[in-house]
Design a protein around this motif. Structure first.
Motif, short mmCIF file in Angstrom:
data_model
loop_
_atom_site.label_atom_id
_atom_site.label_comp_id
_atom_site.label_asym_id
_atom_site.label_seq_id
_atom_site.Cartn_x
_atom_site.Cartn_y
_atom_site.Cartn_z
N ALA A 60 0.83 -1.21 0.00
CA ALA A 60 0.00 0.00 0.00
C ALA A 60 0.86 1.26 0.00
CB ALA A 60 -0.92 0.00 1.21
N ASP A 61 2.15 1.11 0.35
CA ASP A 61 3.01 2.27 0.49
C ASP A 61 3.30 3.00 -0.82
OD1 ASP A 61 3.94 3.46 2.86
OD2 ASP A 61 5.97 3.27 2.12
N PRO A 62 3.75 2.29 -1.88
CA PRO A 62 4.11 2.99 -3.11
C PRO A 62 2.98 3.85 -3.71
CG PRO A 62 4.97 0.77 -3.12
CD PRO A 62 4.11 0.88 -1.92
N PRO A 63 1.72 3.34 -3.78
CA PRO A 63 0.69 4.21 -4.34
C PRO A 63 0.48 5.47 -3.51
CG PRO A 63 -0.21 2.04 -3.76
CD PRO A 63 1.24 1.98 -3.52
N ARG A 64 0.66 5.33 -2.16
CA ARG A 64 0.49 6.51 -1.32
C ARG A 64 1.60 7.51 -1.63
NH1 ARG A 64 0.61 5.50 4.89
NH2 ARG A 64 -1.21 4.23 4.47
N ALA A 65 2.82 6.99 -1.82
CA ALA A 65 3.93 7.86 -2.18
C ALA A 65 3.63 8.54 -3.52
CB ALA A 65 5.23 7.05 -2.26
N GLY A 66 3.04 7.78 -4.46
CA GLY A 66 2.69 8.35 -5.75
C GLY A 66 1.66 9.45 -5.62
N TRP A 67 0.72 9.23 -4.72
CA TRP A 67 -0.33 10.21 -4.48
C TRP A 67 0.28 11.49 -3.89
CZ3 TRP A 67 -1.96 11.57 0.62
CH2 TRP A 67 -3.13 12.30 0.67
N ARG A 68 1.23 11.29 -2.96
CA ARG A 68 1.92 12.43 -2.38
C ARG A 68 2.75 13.15 -3.43
NH1 ARG A 68 1.32 12.15 3.14
NH2 ARG A 68 1.29 10.04 3.90
N LYS A 69 3.36 12.37 -4.32
CA LYS A 69 4.18 12.98 -5.38
C LYS A 69 3.30 13.81 -6.30
CE LYS A 69 7.76 10.59 -6.91
NZ LYS A 69 9.13 10.87 -7.31
N GLY A 70 2.09 13.28 -6.61
CA GLY A 70 1.15 14.04 -7.43
C GLY A 70 0.79 15.36 -6.76
N LEU A 71 0.54 15.30 -5.44
CA LEU A 71 0.25 16.53 -4.69
C LEU A 71 1.42 17.50 -4.79
CD1 LEU A 71 -1.48 15.69 -1.28
CD2 LEU A 71 -2.46 16.75 -3.30
N ALA A 72 2.64 16.96 -4.67
CA ALA A 72 3.83 17.82 -4.69
C ALA A 72 3.99 18.49 -6.05
CB ALA A 72 5.08 16.99 -4.35
N ILE A 73 3.69 17.74 -7.13
CA ILE A 73 3.80 18.33 -8.48
C ILE A 73 2.74 19.41 -8.65
CG2 ILE A 73 3.51 17.83 -10.94
CD1 ILE A 73 4.71 15.04 -10.33
N PHE A 74 1.52 19.12 -8.16
CA PHE A 74 0.45 20.11 -8.23
C PHE A 74 0.84 21.37 -7.43
CE2 PHE A 74 -4.11 21.28 -7.11
CZ PHE A 74 -4.37 21.80 -8.35
N ASP A 75 1.46 21.14 -6.27
CA ASP A 75 1.97 22.23 -5.44
C ASP A 75 2.94 23.10 -6.24
OD1 ASP A 75 2.76 22.75 -2.18
OD2 ASP A 75 4.32 23.20 -3.63
N PHE A 76 3.85 22.44 -6.97
CA PHE A 76 4.85 23.17 -7.77
C PHE A 76 4.16 24.01 -8.85
CE2 PHE A 76 8.07 23.48 -11.15
CZ PHE A 76 9.14 23.97 -10.42
N ILE A 77 3.18 23.41 -9.54
CA ILE A 77 2.48 24.14 -10.61
C ILE A 77 1.72 25.34 -10.03
CG2 ILE A 77 0.64 23.96 -12.33
CD1 ILE A 77 1.44 20.96 -12.58
N LEU A 78 1.06 25.11 -8.88
CA LEU A 78 0.33 26.21 -8.24
C LEU A 78 1.27 27.34 -7.86
CD1 LEU A 78 -2.35 24.65 -5.86
CD2 LEU A 78 -2.71 25.99 -7.92
N ARG A 79 2.48 26.97 -7.42
CA ARG A 79 3.46 28.00 -7.06
C ARG A 79 3.84 28.85 -8.27
NH1 ARG A 79 5.26 27.60 -1.88
NH2 ARG A 79 4.40 25.66 -1.11
N LEU A 80 3.99 28.19 -9.43
CA LEU A 80 4.29 28.94 -10.65
C LEU A 80 3.15 29.90 -10.98
CD1 LEU A 80 5.90 26.19 -12.93
CD2 LEU A 80 7.03 27.97 -11.62
N CYS A 81 1.89 29.43 -10.84
CA CYS A 81 0.74 30.30 -11.08
C CYS A 81 0.75 31.48 -10.11
CB CYS A 81 -0.56 29.52 -10.90
SG CYS A 81 -0.78 28.18 -12.05
N ALA A 82 1.07 31.18 -8.83
CA ALA A 82 1.07 32.24 -7.82
C ALA A 82 2.16 33.27 -8.13
CB ALA A 82 1.29 31.64 -6.43
N ILE A 83 3.32 32.80 -8.63
CA ILE A 83 4.38 33.75 -9.02
C ILE A 83 3.83 34.68 -10.09
CG2 ILE A 83 6.58 33.99 -10.23
CD1 ILE A 83 7.55 31.48 -8.87
#
Lengths: 201, 201
Positions: free
Chosen positions: B29-52
């Motif tokens: 169950a661990d890897p998919p959760r890590a993938g989900w977190r990674k997806g959140l992190a990528i979304f976080d990065f994109i949102l930061r670019l929008c905020a800039i």
């Protein structure tokens, strides 16, 4: 088969007990962590009570500002009230909403004290607290911008300072703004506390 | 005694292997959760670019507002600029700070993409994002209060609306305020995303 499996489980439980030192380190480490989380939750509850005080004070002080000057012309009496300025109306409404939210959030805060490991209530509180950071800051800084203008005026826009005439009014409004900024600061603390309690390690 | 304990530990490892399915479920169950977190992190990065983009646009648009009216009296020319009003100056400075912070936060956001389980960078980002929610909202709403006043004036305080004369100025300033509110909204999203990535379950 089932009997065998039961004997196996009995064997398993024994080695588990043999492993006790290893498991114990994590299980012994657990109660202090829970206690640490419980401490955070209690601090969260106390901060919420302080924030209720600050937000209610801000709303009440702003809502009761009303100064009538002792002189008047034939046509009207000089009077300053919070509802002459839309920014101050917004301030009162926003702080009333914040106070209401804080009272409603107290049960959730108590849940996090009783169950320090509960994730749902904390996440809920964190999300709404973040929105309230924005609402409280918006109300406080919009009012602050107007209060600044009332104190100093603006020669470029030909806006005169009205605090020479309405001194008490301006003082009361400034006090309310300070109380709202204190509430906003407490909300930031609440968000940080919730985040620290949510983290995994 | 020690020999006995070693035989016990050998027995222990066997039941542990027998227990494998149970341990495996958590590890699978661990890897998919890590993938989900990674997806959140990528979304976080994109949102930061929008905020800039939003914060830089807000600062730039506000910083370049400057309207000179085509008529002038003997003594001075009618001119409106952002630095006539302290609230607008604060707006420019605050949005510049926010843009700078966002650029500096990008490496930390990348760290959370590379290491989705890292708690430190996320907690750091969450705390500073919360402060930035307050800063952006404060700048935006203080400027909004002044823009509202410029549009509508206030008869009680005897402040006249200046947007009849300085129409372009008011439009540009309003656009900047909208951009800043968008940035504030993105920051709220960022805080919520970080909190969701931080939670234990």
């Amino acid at each position: 088969m089932e009997r065998e499996s039961t004997t196996i489980t009995i064997k398993e439980t024994k080695p588990d007990k043999g492993k006790a030192p290893l498991t114990a380190t994590t299980k012994v480490a657990d109660p202090p962590r829970a206690g640490w989380r419980k401490g955070l939750a209690i601090f969260d509850f106390i901060l919420r009570l302080c924030a209720i005080g600050a937000a209610l004070a801000a709303a009440a002080v702003m809502g009761t500002t009303d100064q009538t000057l002792p002189f008047f012309t034939q046509f009207f009496q000089f009077q300053a009230s919070y509802d002459d300025l839309p920014a101050f109306q917004f301030f009162v409404v926003a702080n009333a909403i914040v106070s209401g939210y804080l009272v409603l959030s107290l049960p959730f805060s108590i849940v996090t004290i009783v169950r320090p490991h509960a994730v749902g209530p904390r996440l809920l509180l964190l999300v709404f607290d973040t929105v309230m950071v924005a609402l409280t800051t918006a109300a406080a800084s919009a009012a602050a911008a107007i209060v600044y203008l009332a104190h100093n005026g603006n020669p470029s826009a030909n806006w005169v300072a009205i605090c020479q005439q309405f001194g008490d009014f301006c003082q009361q409004v400034s006090g309310a703004v300070v109380a709202a900024f204190i509430a906003a600061f407490i909300f930031i603390l609440l968000v940080v506390l919730s985040a620290m309690a949510l983290r995994r390690h």
